[in-house]
Design an enzyme around this catalytic site. Sequence first.
Site, PDB file in Angstrom:
ATOM      1  N   ILE A  31       0.783  -1.377  -0.495  1.00 43.87           N
ATOM      2  CA  ILE A  31      -0.157  -0.129   0.249  1.00 43.87           C
ATOM      3  C   ILE A  31       0.661   1.284   0.013  1.00 43.87           C
ATOM      4  O   ILE A  31       0.326   2.324  -0.569  1.00 43.87           O
ATOM      5  CB  ILE A  31      -0.896  -0.276   1.399  1.00 43.87           C
ATOM      6  N   HIS A 101       5.765 -11.653   5.941  1.00 44.25           N
ATOM      7  CA  HIS A 101       6.156 -11.011   4.539  1.00 44.25           C
ATOM      8  C   HIS A 101       7.036 -11.566   3.849  1.00 44.25           C
ATOM      9  O   HIS A 101       8.178 -10.835   4.657  1.00 44.25           O
ATOM     10  CB  HIS A 101       5.144 -10.355   4.303  1.00 44.25           C
TER      11      HIS A 101
HETATM   12  P1  5GP Z   1       7.387  -4.791   7.053  1.00 42.56           P
HETATM   13  O1  5GP Z   1       7.460  -3.333   7.521  1.00 42.56           O
HETATM   14  O2  5GP Z   1       6.307  -5.299   7.966  1.00 42.56           O
HETATM   15  O3  5GP Z   1       7.748  -5.638   6.512  1.00 42.56           O
HETATM   16  O4  5GP Z   1       6.247  -4.559   6.020  1.00 42.56           O
HETATM   17  C1  5GP Z   1       4.523  -4.567   6.256  1.00 42.56           C
HETATM   18  C2  5GP Z   1       4.651  -3.602   4.276  1.00 42.56           C
HETATM   19  O5  5GP Z   1       2.945  -3.708   4.963  1.00 42.56           O
HETATM   20  C3  5GP Z   1       5.004  -2.235   4.462  1.00 42.56           C
HETATM   21  O6  5GP Z   1       5.588  -2.262   3.151  1.00 42.56           O
HETATM   22  C4  5GP Z   1       3.497  -1.010   4.636  1.00 42.56           C
HETATM   23  O7  5GP Z   1       3.497  -0.627   3.754  1.00 42.56           O
HETATM   24  C5  5GP Z   1       2.227  -2.693   4.372  1.00 42.56           C
HETATM   25  N1  5GP Z   1       1.107  -2.717   4.525  1.00 42.56           N
HETATM   26  C6  5GP Z   1       0.758  -2.501   5.820  1.00 42.56           C
HETATM   27  N2  5GP Z   1      -0.761  -2.834   5.698  1.00 42.56           N
HETATM   28  C7  5GP Z   1      -1.120  -2.201   4.493  1.00 42.56           C
HETATM   29  C8  5GP Z   1      -2.510  -2.967   4.119  1.00 42.56           C
HETATM   30  O8  5GP Z   1      -3.634  -2.418   4.732  1.00 42.56           O
HETATM   31  N3  5GP Z   1      -2.209  -3.013   2.965  1.00 42.56           N
HETATM   32  C9  5GP Z   1      -1.364  -3.737   1.652  1.00 42.56           C
HETATM   33  N4  5GP Z   1      -1.688  -4.177   0.964  1.00 42.56           N
HETATM   34  N5  5GP Z   1       0.409  -2.946   2.577  1.00 42.56           N
HETATM   35  C10 5GP Z   1       0.544  -2.896   4.019  1.00 42.56           C
END
Ligand code: 5GP
Length: 115
Positions: A31, A101
């Site tokens: 997102i 992820h």
């Molecule tokens: P992390 O920091 O946990 O490795 O990455 C989480 C990712 O999820 C971030 O890049 C953030 O932008 C993405 N993200 C968070 N909430 C959402 C959402 O509701 N939809 C989508 N498509 N991405 C999300």
Amino acid sequence: MADTIFKKIINKEIPADIVFESETVLAFRDINPKAPTHILIIPKLEIPTVRELNGKEHGPLLGEMIDAANLIAKNEEISADGFRLVFNCGNNGGQEVYHLHMHLLGGRQMTWPAG
Ligand code: 5GP
């Protein structure tokens, strides 16, 4: 425990721009993209972090995630120029969503070290 945002995406309770789906793996556009192509590849199985992974049990699932990444990279036309795959793990790793992820980033020159 409350469902994570990614579990809600798996359950189609909230929308996402899905680019790949199999029985075990889902991939959708981030997102808040950090590169021209930024896709999150997740297992449908609820695994919070890399810490809960082990090769014997999860090797095939991780292989499916890599296969998905390669397929998507080709579809997005970022494969030939190269791309980056990232797992953030826990607090110091910068993980925000506690559903495993893998980030697929491409479409620009990446820098190193990552911030
Ligand atoms: P992390 O920091 O946990 O490795 O990455 C989480 C990712 O999820 C971030 O890049 C953030 O932008 C993405 N993200 C968070 N909430 C959402 C959402 O509701 N939809 C989508 N498509 N991405 C999300």
